[in-house]
Every structure is written in C-alpha cells, then in structure tokens.
Design an enzyme around this catalytic site. Structure first.
Site, PDB file in Angstrom:
ATOM      1  N   GLU A  21      14.786 -64.934  -5.883  1.00 16.42           N
ATOM      2  CA  GLU A  21      13.796 -64.356  -4.971  1.00 16.42           C
ATOM      3  C   GLU A  21      14.253 -63.018  -4.419  1.00 16.42           C
ATOM      4  O   GLU A  21      13.455 -62.104  -4.211  1.00 16.42           O
ATOM      5  CB  GLU A  21      13.499 -65.340  -3.834  1.00 16.42           C
ATOM      6  CG  GLU A  21      12.720 -66.584  -4.274  1.00 16.42           C
ATOM      7  CD  GLU A  21      13.542 -67.587  -5.067  1.00 16.42           C
ATOM      8  OE1 GLU A  21      14.792 -67.482  -5.049  1.00 16.42           O
ATOM      9  OE2 GLU A  21      12.947 -68.476  -5.724  1.00 16.42           O
TER      10      GLU A  21
ATOM     11  N   HIS B 211       8.236 -77.928   0.267  1.00 11.80           N
ATOM     12  CA  HIS B 211       7.040 -77.388  -0.382  1.00 11.80           C
ATOM     13  C   HIS B 211       5.864 -77.400   0.589  1.00 11.80           C
ATOM     14  O   HIS B 211       4.720 -77.508   0.182  1.00 11.80           O
ATOM     15  CB  HIS B 211       6.676 -78.185  -1.641  1.00 11.80           C
ATOM     16  CG  HIS B 211       7.705 -78.131  -2.732  1.00 11.80           C
ATOM     17  ND1 HIS B 211       8.805 -78.934  -2.748  1.00 11.80           N
ATOM     18  CD2 HIS B 211       7.802 -77.351  -3.839  1.00 11.80           C
ATOM     19  CE1 HIS B 211       9.541 -78.671  -3.835  1.00 11.80           C
ATOM     20  NE2 HIS B 211       8.960 -77.719  -4.503  1.00 11.80           N
TER      21      HIS B 211
HETATM   22  C1  LIG Z   1      15.030 -71.157  -4.591  1.00 15.53           C
HETATM   23  C2  LIG Z   1      13.987 -71.766  -5.457  1.00 15.53           C
HETATM   24  N1  LIG Z   1      13.132 -70.983  -6.126  1.00 15.53           N
HETATM   25  C3  LIG Z   1      12.157 -71.508  -6.897  1.00 15.53           C
HETATM   26  C4  LIG Z   1      12.014 -72.868  -7.025  1.00 15.53           C
HETATM   27  C5  LIG Z   1      10.877 -73.458  -7.885  1.00 15.53           C
HETATM   28  N2  LIG Z   1      11.441 -74.088  -9.088  1.00 15.53           N
HETATM   29  C6  LIG Z   1      11.707 -75.402  -9.132  1.00 15.53           C
HETATM   30  S1  LIG Z   1      12.498 -75.846 -10.528  1.00 15.53           S
HETATM   31  C7  LIG Z   1      12.448 -74.271 -11.143  1.00 15.53           C
HETATM   32  C8  LIG Z   1      13.088 -73.962 -12.459  1.00 15.53           C
HETATM   33  C9  LIG Z   1      14.527 -74.373 -12.496  1.00 15.53           C
HETATM   34  O1  LIG Z   1      15.115 -74.011 -13.702  1.00 15.53           O
HETATM   35  P1  LIG Z   1      16.597 -74.435 -14.041  1.00 15.53           P
HETATM   36  O2  LIG Z   1      17.526 -73.993 -12.964  1.00 15.53           O
HETATM   37  O3  LIG Z   1      16.895 -73.985 -15.424  1.00 15.53           O
HETATM   38  O4  LIG Z   1      16.597 -76.036 -13.966  1.00 15.53           O
HETATM   39  P2  LIG Z   1      15.784 -77.030 -14.880  1.00 15.53           P
HETATM   40  O5  LIG Z   1      14.513 -77.335 -14.175  1.00 15.53           O
HETATM   41  O6  LIG Z   1      15.576 -76.406 -16.205  1.00 15.53           O
HETATM   42  O7  LIG Z   1      16.674 -78.224 -14.964  1.00 15.53           O
HETATM   43  C10 LIG Z   1      11.805 -73.428 -10.236  1.00 15.53           C
HETATM   44  C11 LIG Z   1      11.579 -71.993 -10.453  1.00 15.53           C
HETATM   45  C12 LIG Z   1      12.919 -73.661  -6.304  1.00 15.53           C
HETATM   46  N3  LIG Z   1      12.879 -74.988  -6.347  1.00 15.53           N
HETATM   47  N4  LIG Z   1      13.894 -73.095  -5.531  1.00 15.53           N
END
Ligand SMILES: Cc1ncc(C[n+]2csc(CCOP(=O)(O)OP(=O)(O)O)c2C)c(N)n1
Ligand SMILES: Cc1ncc(C[n+]2csc(CCOP(=O)(O)OP(=O)(O)O)c2C)c(N)n1
Ligand SMILES: [Mg+2]
Ligand SMILES: [Mg+2]
Lengths: 324, 371, 324, 371
Positions: free
Chosen positions: A60, A129
């Site tokens: 962010e 959320h």
């Molecule tokens: C600080 C933050 N930004 C955005 C989100 C929204 N979000 C939830 S999961 C996700 C993707 C996560 O990707 P990754 O770290 O590769 O983990 P994966 O879900 O693939 O295991 C996002 C953008 C969040 N939970 N926290």
C-alpha cells in the site's frame, strides 16, 4: 435515466473521466484484469490497457507513494486501497507526504489524486474488513474527505474529486455497493465538495450522518416522523471541507441533535461535529447532543449486527432528545 | 551487475584502472568550482547555526563528489528527489544562493514561506523536488514521477538520493520493487556515508553491501567509490543513458563518509572513533580531485585561491542579502494547505490576525532545536 | 528529594524498572551508545548492555513489530520512536496489531509494551518535529494513551505504564523535557493510569488540558484568578482510559469550560472531551465549550510561536466563557 | 546460499539427487495421514461456505507439503507465526478439529469468541500465534519473539509463514533486515504459490526468485520444491538446527502452487489459464508422496482408503460437534480489548445489554462477505 448501483455509478464515473482525460490513471491491487475485488474497476483494464489500469505489487505504501510521484509530475492518479483496513502501511505517505506536499513546498507542488477505498461494516468482515477510520484523516490538514451515500452522489462527487487539485480520500460505503440502486444520469455532472444535502427535512430534531449510516438514519427518521417527531436528516457527503453552515442552520432550527457514525465512539468524526455545535450554537440547544456510534472496541465478526448502529438505536436517540 | 567497488581516481589523485576522463578540462574545472563553492556554503551554514543566526543545520561535508558528480550527469529537465545532503545540486542548477539562506532562516524570501526546518529546500524551477524530514518517503515518489515520464513518452529520468540508514525503511523496499516491475527510468542513489546518526552501517544491515540489495528487485546495481568524482560521474551517466533508452532502473551505492556530525544538534565524538574520522579525512573527495587537476595542470594554486575567495564572497553576499528580509506574513500560516483557503481556515485566519492586532505579536519563547 | 527535569525523571524510571525486572528492554534508533537524541536513555546502554538497550536499524515498523513479538513472548519492551512525527511507518503495526492482538486472540496473547515518543511543538522543529497526533491513537480501541506534564508524574506514570499488561503509548512533551524541574522521589512510586489531577482548583471556569499545555493553562488560570475568575485546571495525565468523573464533576460545578490542545483543532482529542460534556452534562453548561487548539494546518517553522496555543489565548477564552 | 531449486522427489514419486529419507516409515505414514486429513478438512471448509454454513473460506489445497512437512521439522515448543494457509499445523499439533470449525462458524466454542473471519485461528496451547488479515505483519513479530528466545537463552526457534505477494510489503523487508542484524533464530518460510489473488509473481517482483531476496539482508536462503515433502522437510530441518545452534535466520522459498481460487469469494478463472492449473494439478504434493509411499510399500491402497474414510468421519464429527454451539455471548463484544474492562466500555456494555433486552435482539441483515 439508468438505475445503477453505487458500484456501477463509481465504475461509470471512472470510465468517463478516463475517456475525457488521459492523465487519469488507476492503480492498486487486483484492479486490472480482475476488475478489483469488488469489481469497481471492471472493464477498465480492457478499455484502457495495463499502462493506465495498473496492477501493483502488494504494498500500500508503494501504491500511494508512487501515486504521489505521478500526481506531482502532472498525472491524475486514482489509487485504490483494497479495504480501508489495509490503508495503514501507507499512513506515512498519506499524512506526512500527500497531505503536506503543497504546504511544505510553498505551493510549488500539488498532489491531485483520489484515494478510493471501501470502508465500513455489515458484510461479515470482522475487524480487518469493516473499519471506518475516517477520523484519522479528517484530523489531517491537507486532505479532503468525501463519503457518498447513494449512486447519484457517488458519481457526481467522484468526478469532482478527480478534477480537484488537492488530494481527496474517497470513502465508499461497501455495504451499499450493491444494496441500493438509484437514478444516475449518463452524462457527466458534478456535485461540489463541501456541500451537505438534506435528504429529509424536519423541524424538531436534526440527525447528522454520512455514508452507510444515511439509509439507517432515514429509516429511523421516517419512523419518528410517523410518530409526529419532525426529523431532519443531514447527509454531509463531504467531511472535509465541512458544510458547517448547513449543520448550524439546522441545529438552530431544531435545538436537538443526534449524530450517527459507525466508527468507535471515542474520537470519531461525530465527536468533532458535536464539539462544533457545542462551541458555536450552544444557546440553541435544548437537549444533550447524542452520538450513536460504534463501540469502543474493534469490530466483531459474529455479533456485528449487534455492534453496528441500527435504525432502532437511532430512533430511540431521536425520541430521547425530542422528549428531553 | 557489480558489487565490487568501482574506482578510477585514487587517494593520491592518480587515475587507475585504465580510466580516461570523458569530460573536457572546462567541465572538470567547473565541477571543481562547484565542489569548492558547496564546501564553503556548507561550512558557513554550520557556522550560522553556531552563531545563532539560524536554528539548525545539516551538512554534506565529504559527500560533495557523491551528489555533485552524479547530478552533473543529468539534463536540467531530469527530476531530483533529494534527501537533505545535496545542496550542491541546487548550486549547480543555479538557484540564487541567497534563496538557500532565506530557506535556512525561514524568512519571506524562502519560496516555502518558512514552513520547514533549515536545509529542506524545494525549487520547482530547477526540478528539485521538496525535501521531507521523514526518511525514504521520496523514493516511491521518484518511481511515480518516472513512471509518468515513461507514460508520457518523454526521455527523462528521475534521480533520488537517500542515505544508508534509509535503506532500512519499508519505503526503500516498496519503491525499488515497483521500479523493477515497471522498469521505470529511475536512478536510485544511496549515499552510504556509513552512519545513520549514531548507528554504523554494520548495525544497519547484515547485507554485504547496499548495492547487493538491488538483486532483490531485479535491478542492476553498482557500488562506487563515492569520493571519486570520476567513478561517480561515469557510473551515473551510464545508468541515466540506460534509463533514457528504456532499460529501466539502476541502484547505485556511493560509498562515502560523513565528515561532520550528523547535524548541528549532534556530537559524533559520542559514538565514533577519531581514528576512523582521520582515516576518511584523508579520502576527502575535493582534495583528491584537486591533486589530480593540479598534477594535470588543469588548475594551479592561484586558481584554487581565487576560487575559494570567490566562493567566500558569493556566500557572504548571499547571506547579507538573505538576512535583510523579514519573517513570512501571517497569511502564510494558512495558504497552501489547500489550493483555496477553505472557510474554516478563513475563520481561523481572521481570528488570528485580529488577535495579533489586539494583543500584539505572540512572545517567541521557542526553544532551540535539540537534534 | 532531588529536583529533576522531566527528562531525568524518565531516565530514572527506565533505569529503576530495568534494574527491577530483566524482562524490561529498550529498543529504538540511537537509544544505545548515544543515549537517545534527547538523552532519555543516557547511561542505560552502559549499565545494561546492548542486548537490553538495542540500537535498531532505521525502520519504525520494525521497531514496533519486533517489540510486539517480544511482548507476546513475555518480555516488556519499551520501544522509542525518535519523534512522534516518525511514528507513521509503524501505524499499521500499532493500530492493527498492537491494539488488537489481545482482542483477536481471545485474550490468549497480550502485548505489554510502552511505546515512548516525544511529541509537540515549541522547539522550532517545523511540521516534522512538532506533531501532536494523539487523536489518531485515542480513537484506537486497545491502546492506552498517557501524557505527563511534569517530572513527578512522568516517573510515576511511566512506571505504571511499564507494569501495565496492555500496550501504552507514552507521549513525552518535548518542550518540557528540560524547561521545568520538580521534586521526584528516588524510590519507586506509581501514579495509576486513568486518574486526572487538578493542579489548580476553582469554581467559575474549568480548563481541561494535558502535557505541554498544562503550564500554559496554569499561567492563564493564575492570571484569571488574579482578576477574580476562579479557574480550575484539570490535567488529564491519561487520555485513555479517561477520567470522565473528574471532568464531569468539575463541569457540573463551574458550568463553563475551556479545552486546550496543541494538535489541529478539527478532530483533536479536545473535540472528544467537548462531545462527552455536550452529551452528559449539557444541563449544567452556561456557556459555549471553547477549544483553544492548533490551527487546521501543518505545524509551521518560523511562525510557530504564533501558531501555538499560548497563555494569552487561553486567558481570553476563560474570560469569554466567564462573561458569557 | 542456493537459489537453485532443491528437489528430492519427482512428480512420479521417484527419489532423485541421491536423496535418502531421514524419516522412518512410521513418520512418513504419519506425515501422509496429516496431509490427507488436511486435504479433507480443506475441501469440507470450502463446501461449508458454499452451503452457506460459514461465511468465508480460504484454502490451502496444493500447499500441504509446504506447510506440513516444514512444521514437521519443529519441536512443539517452537513458535509459529502463521499466515492463513497453514491449517495442517494445527491438525499436526493436535488441536481438536471441532475447535477449528468453531472458529470458522465464529461461535462460543471459538477460543477467540467469533471476532475474526473464518480461518484466522489462534491456539496458544500449541504455540500457534494469532493470524492477522493484514499481510506480512506477523513477520516482524517472529523476529521479536525469536530475539526473546535468544535473550532468554532458550534453544527455541520461531517460524513464520507468508505468501509471495506478502514479500512486497515493507514489513517483510524490515523484519528480515532486523533478523539479519541480530542473528535471531527465525525461519522465514515464503509459500510462493505464484499468485497474490489475481496478480502473478511476475508482476509482483522482478527478482529472479524470492530466495535471492535474502542476500539483501545477509540471510542464508534456499529455494525448495514446495510440493516435495522431502525437500521441504530437509531444508527446514537444517535451517532449524542452524538457528538453534546460534547460526541465525534462514529464508526458505517453498515454490508451490495455489490449486484453488484465492478464497471462497474469488474466481480464479477470471485471470488464470486453465493450462497452468492443469499443469500444476499434476504436481500435487499429496499424489506425488502417495506414489512414493506406494512404490516403497510403506502404504497400500487399503491404507489410503481407510485413511480417507477416517478423515471424512473425523471431519464430519467435528463439524457436527461445532454446529451444536451457540453464538458468543454479548459480553464478548467488550472483553479482551484491555486486560480489564474500562469504565467507558462497562457503560457501553450495560447500555447494549439493556437495549437488547428491551428491544429484542438486533436484526441480522449482514451481507455475505464479497471477497
Ligand atoms: C496489508 C494487506 N493488503 C491487502 C490485503 C488483501 N489481500 C488478502 S490476501 C491477498 C493476496 C496475498 O497474496 P500472497 O501473499 O501471495 O498470499 P497467498 O494468498 O497467495 O497465500 C491480498 C492482496 C491484505 N489482507 N492485507
Ligand atoms: C522516518 C524517520 N525516522 C527517523 C528519523 C530521524 N533521523 C533523521 S536523520 C536520521 C539518520 C539518517 O541516516 P541515513 O539515512 O544514513 O542518512 P544520513 O543522515 O547518513 O545522510 C534519523 C534516524 C527521520 N527523519 N525519519
Ligand atoms: Mg548515512
Ligand atoms: Mg501467493
């Protein structure tokens, strides 16, 4: 005129502004091919390409920091933060950079960007959320803060925000994204920042709110009206700059005030509204200024319907100040 | 990709590694002049603070080659996203010197109206973006601006400067990661002066170098002797050309040393050995360059003396001119928060102006800045 | 009893608590050999070693994030943020992690740490070394917020904070670090969190403030007293939890209130104080609730003495509510 | 330091690279059982969401080897700082299954009192720290806890899991940098499933791998086939031993794949090709391990059937048990914000309880979670 949801109205405003001005650029997590997790940017990637609808890495602070640099250089970026709850990694960029750039550079640089983010509860999102942390930003000079409560306003306010030369935090009440429809003209129109609306007029009690609380307040006010309490509802639409005039005029008329907000009660933006009234119109008051707000706790998951301000709670407050 | 130290000029002023200068004599002299003038400017800045004529000073002594020789490789319409130890760039880009002193004083001649502490310059007319106290925040801005340059199909670059300590901030990481992904024309210059106030680089990070951090972002990186004008100039120039040609970002570590204390509020003897300091004093970038120029006959002693004298006079005049000016007006407390002054601020402005008229100006019992 | 500065009182409290409990650990930028840029941790590195007085890399989010992990594991870390203006890179860790860990884990984990940071203006620090952003934190359930105004309180409140099992934000009025001295017992003593003090009693007007505004309010109140306006000054000492009782009792007695804070007026913690009074004691009010606060702008450099609340401004407000 | 993929078990279930398992047959069977049970748990979790019996689900299909085989190398008193795709660790550490369903439902059986979305478990009794939605925030916590372990002179380690997308956050950077400087006993495990919701790893970072990012912090790093139980186990085990012996942190990239959509709210077909999915389906970590175990005669078809049946029954019973329970009490809205309920919250609690009595329970008009 088309009946659109709030989400569609936002999508339309974005699309039109992007067609009008190629300096308008969108960036954020999953805003591209996926169209945003709420689909607010649906179709834009396809129409405008990946240079203008930018899927970003998951950071962010990078999204906002990069948008600030773009805006200083003359683009009009619209960064999206996926949920307001995730805005804090960018807090430094927002309060120390975005908000103060014009001031500290003596007006040499400005940051015309619109930070869009969904806020608020009512969707079983738990405490990460569902947050309504507008008060952090309304306490930050240099930012404008806009919160629409219906599709028509959403489009008009978003267009104004995009054309504004100051940074705007544009808070979208996610609970209302798809639950309400309204008439939205297809042509462009603007609603000026800093002007409240009065969706319900009345003489006995003033209810002040914004965003997702508006339908709740209207429902409570209608019930009060049925019981003979003539209730006025003010929809602030813009928190900063604030339409103090509309507030004070109403309060001077009714002498009775209920303020409604979702955020934790202590230190919410509603506290500022109350303080303004207590400072500038106390002679007119005939009852305590009541605040119906979230609890001073994080937002829960299972019991969220009990946590959140609802029409019953607002209605009771209206009755209480009326009968004071 | 190189994390070996790149060096063309040794401490004795000899060219090494088969280097031949690409700059002509006139340009070399000009580079020298700028460094001399910047050194004098910096010395006087600190003195003004010691004399109580300004409230704070933060210097660049020892880092002149690092910022001046790198910025020398830019075009004037390339943008600089600076930290606070690069005043030489403003001097190079011909901002009137007295303006810089106006900023330090915070008077009406300061284009930023006395709103930031000394040494936080901003000069849009020379594409020198506003300096922020919070560290590393400018790095993502540089990525955004250079994204915009690329988007506009302009062949410009953005250069950003930051310290070794600042590489520990999250904003360093996110900025380089974004730049790597979008291949923006950004040059990241870390002035590794080996200290972040009292924290030595060995306690700042366990990485082998700063340059190696570029690998984490797929960004080509170089480690350069930051006290060597030639190495700094050449490496930056190459990086800039690559960026202009669409080749994407570069991270450059200028390995240098902070010859002063952190700022006018700091006392480096509390945490730094005198030996280390003495060692680096010998590596002074100006002395080294001077030796080279003298040995090549590009300058002589007289030239040096006259340049130093010129610098002194310029600075004296600039200070004199700056000190004539008054405080910014009361209105500047309220302007530039937004494009237009909103009604709540108009109210506050009216109240404040009335009050100051009614009661006289508020007493100034501010303390001296302690850091 | 020794006459100590506020800074010395803090240093003493840290030293004593570290001697008492080896779980107490300090971490931050320049807190070690250098003793902190204000010298609050002077001598501690020498006495307790680098494992307990930790110089950190330059990353506020790392400092707080690491301290949270230490605290969850059972240590009692005292992270220092060099200036409150630099707390924002850690904002995510503070509001989403530190503040919510106990709640979200159902009380399985807690975060007993004290985040110390100097705040406020009056030292020619411009807008990045003068901020008073306590309102961001008082609006964050899960945090306690403490602001001492004198050496005696500083020591007693800091000891309480260190022993508290919840995360505490401990704000140190940097303008008062060395400008006031006071008697400070050498032995340990605590001042409970959540209890205001009344440094000046009076019957006509209530002035509510905290931290660096206290000497200013006392000076204004004394002047008012000389003019026959009996003025009470409440020093909140702890903003969260708030001593509402002391406030409401005083307001019920005087019916006239002035609230003083340094932060930008809109949305400051003083707005909450006003809102509480307007909600719970309006019947007792005989005048508007005035707020003397910072301007709704960033903090300036050259004109800071004009920007900041000063005794003249407070005195005028006292007179105004008194004569209302 | 290796950024070459470490792999011991190929897609056909054959051992390669001269690998000989260090775990005995019993342990291998147990590991298999855990993976089967976790797969069943995960399938049913998603189904419960589809059936409207829980509000949200986020799965770990395809990532069983990555988290189970790595955690298998730990002692029970080592601490886990998890992300949200490691339920197998809770199963391994013998948290009663129904408790996990209580969390998903958010009922009174949830040790966290229904305060977070489904799949955000916390079980202190097995040193499984609370899961946060905000990404990467747990990484510095693991550094802090492991600093404390070292400070206490305990020979424990802290392991933290996070996704590939999460390496882009500032908190990843600051955490690894701190760990490098303090040489804490921390194991950083990146489950690189190649997607962050709709963003592929190629748009996430331009670095050659995740493992290479360790260089930026002086941290030894490995890239491992995350669908290979043996490679995951061995590399983690070595890292843990090193950490226990004071050798400091390790970064491990488990190169794996998210076989499901991001969560119950996501539809991966919007952005991901079917080919890619099919390809990775063939690399399923359970199938591969199963082939090996069958070919070695460590298990047979009957064993598989009975384990699957057992898993189904266990899960059925657990769900049944969990679904019997009620919502958390109103009081849980107010507890655990602080150690003791402060007076303002007591007031709010009293008002709310009175109100619910007076007016009846608030209507539940919450929407379904959209993401
Ligand atoms: C600080 C933050 N930004 C955005 C989100 C929204 N979000 C939830 S999961 C996700 C993707 C996560 O990707 P990754 O770290 O590769 O983990 P994966 O879900 O693939 O295991 C996002 C953008 C969040 N939970 N926290
Ligand atoms: C976000 C932030 N944290 C802390 C500070 C306080 N501070 C000012 S300069 C400095 C050290 C900077 O070190 P480095 O980045 O190496 O730059 P240098 O001063 O050596 O040029 C610190 C800690 C700050 N200005 N901003
Ligand atoms: Mg440095
Ligand atoms: Mg992923």
């Amino acid at each position: 005129m088309a009946q659109l949801t709030l989400l569609q109205a936002i999508n339309q405003a974005l699309k039109e502004e992007m067609r009008r001005d190629n300096k308008v650029i969108i960036l954020g997590e999953d805003v591209g091919l996926n169209g945003g997790v709420f689909r607010a940017t649906e179709g834009l990637f396809q129409e405008f390409g990946e240079e203008r609808v930018i899927d970003t890495p998951l950071a962010e602070s990078g999204i906002i920091g990069m948008a600030i640099g773009m805006a200083m250089y003359g683009l009009r970026p619209i960064p999206e933060i996926q949920f307001m709850d995730f805005i804090y990694p960018a807090f430094e960029q927002i309060v120390n950079e975005m908000a103060k750039m014009r001031y500290r550079s003596g007006g040499q640089y400005n940051v015309p960007l619109v930070l869009r983010t969904p806020y608020g509860g009512g969707i079983r999102g738990g405490h990460y959320h569902s947050q309504s942390s507008e008060a952090y930003f309304t306490h930050t000079p240099g930012l404008k803060v806009v919160v629409p409560s219906n599709p028509y306003d959403a489009k008009g306010l978003l267009i104004s925000s995009i054309r504004d030369n100051d940074p705007v935090l544009f808070l979208e009440p996610k609970k209302l994204y798809r639950t309400i429809k309204g008439e939205v003209p297809e042509n462009e129109y603007i609603i000026p920042l800093g002007k409240a609306s009065i969706p319900l007029q009345g003489d006995d009690v003033t209810v002040i709110a914004y965003g997702a609380m508006i339908p709740i307040c209207i429902s409570a006010a209608k019930k009060a009206n049925e019981e003979g309490i003539s209730t006025e509802v003010i929809d602030l639409r813009t928190l900063i700059p604030l339409d103090k005039e509309t507030i004070l005029n109403s309060v001077k008329k009714t002498g009775k005030v209920v303020i409604v907000y979702e955020a934790p009660k202590t230190g919410g933006f509603g506290s500022e509204l109350s303080a303004i009234i207590a400072e500038e119109a106390i002679e007119y008051l005939e009852a305590p200024i009541l605040r119906i707000a979230g609890l001073d706790t994080p937002y829960p998951y299972t019991l969220e319907h009990i946590y959140s301000p609802d029409p019953r709670r607002v209605y009771e407050a209206i009755k209480k100040v009326y009968n004071f | 990709m190189s994390t070996e130290l790149i060096k063309y000029l040794d401490e004795e002023g000899n060219l090494i590694n088969n280097y031949k200068p690409s700059l002509d004599e006139k340009k070399l002299r000009y580079l020298y002049d700028l460094m001399i003038l910047t050194r004098e400017f910096d010395d006087r800045g600190l003195k003004l603070q010691r004399q109580g004529r300004i409230g704070f000073y933060i210097g660049c002594k020892g880092q002149e080659a690092s910022h001046i020789a790198s910025a020398f490789a830019l075009n004037d319409d390339d943008w600089i996203f600076p930290s606070y130890r690069e005043p030489g760039i403003l001097i190079m880009r011909k901002v009137p010197l007295y303006k810089l002193f106006c900023q330090m004083i915070g008077n009406e001649g300061d284009p930023c109206h006395g709103r930031q502490m000394p040494c936080h310059y901003s000069h849009r007319e020379v594409n020198f973006v506003s300096i922020s106290s919070p560290l590393a925040t400018q790095i993502p801005h540089a990525v955004g601006a250079s994204y915009a340059m690329k988007y506009n199909k302009e062949k410009k670059v953005a250069v950003t400067y930051f310290g070794d300590g600042s590489t520990s901030e999250g904003d360093f990481h996110v900025a380089l990661n974004f730049a790597g992904v979008y291949k923006t024309p950004t040059i990241f210059i870390c002035e590794n002066n080996q200290w972040a106030i009292s924290v030595p680089i060995t306690k700042q990070t366990a990485s082998e170098s700063i340059a190696i951090k570029g690998l984490a972002y797929g960004i080509e990186s170089f480690k350069v002797d930051g006290n060597d004008v030639f190495a700094v100039y050449e490496v930056t120039k190459k990086a800039i050309e690559k960026a202009r040609d669409g080749g994407g970002p570069t991270l450059i570590e200028n390995y240098t040393y902070r010859l002063g204390s952190h700022s006018s509020s700091d006392d480096a003897t509390r945490y730094r050995s005198n030996q280390e300091y003495e060692l680096w004093l010998k590596k002074d970038p100006i002395i080294r360059f001077e030796k080279y120029l003298l040995s090549e006959g590009i300058i002589n002693k007289d030239y040096i003396d006259s340049q130093k004298k010129f610098a002194e006079e310029e600075i004296n005049n600039a200070i004199k001119q700056a000190e004539k000016l008054k405080n910014p007006s009361l209105e500047t407390l309220f302007t530039d928060v937004y494009e237009d002054i909103p009604s709540n601020l108009k109210e506050q402005m009216k109240n404040l102006i009335d009050e100051q008229k009614r009661l006289g100006e508020s007493e100034d019992n501010s303390l001296a800045f302690p850091l």
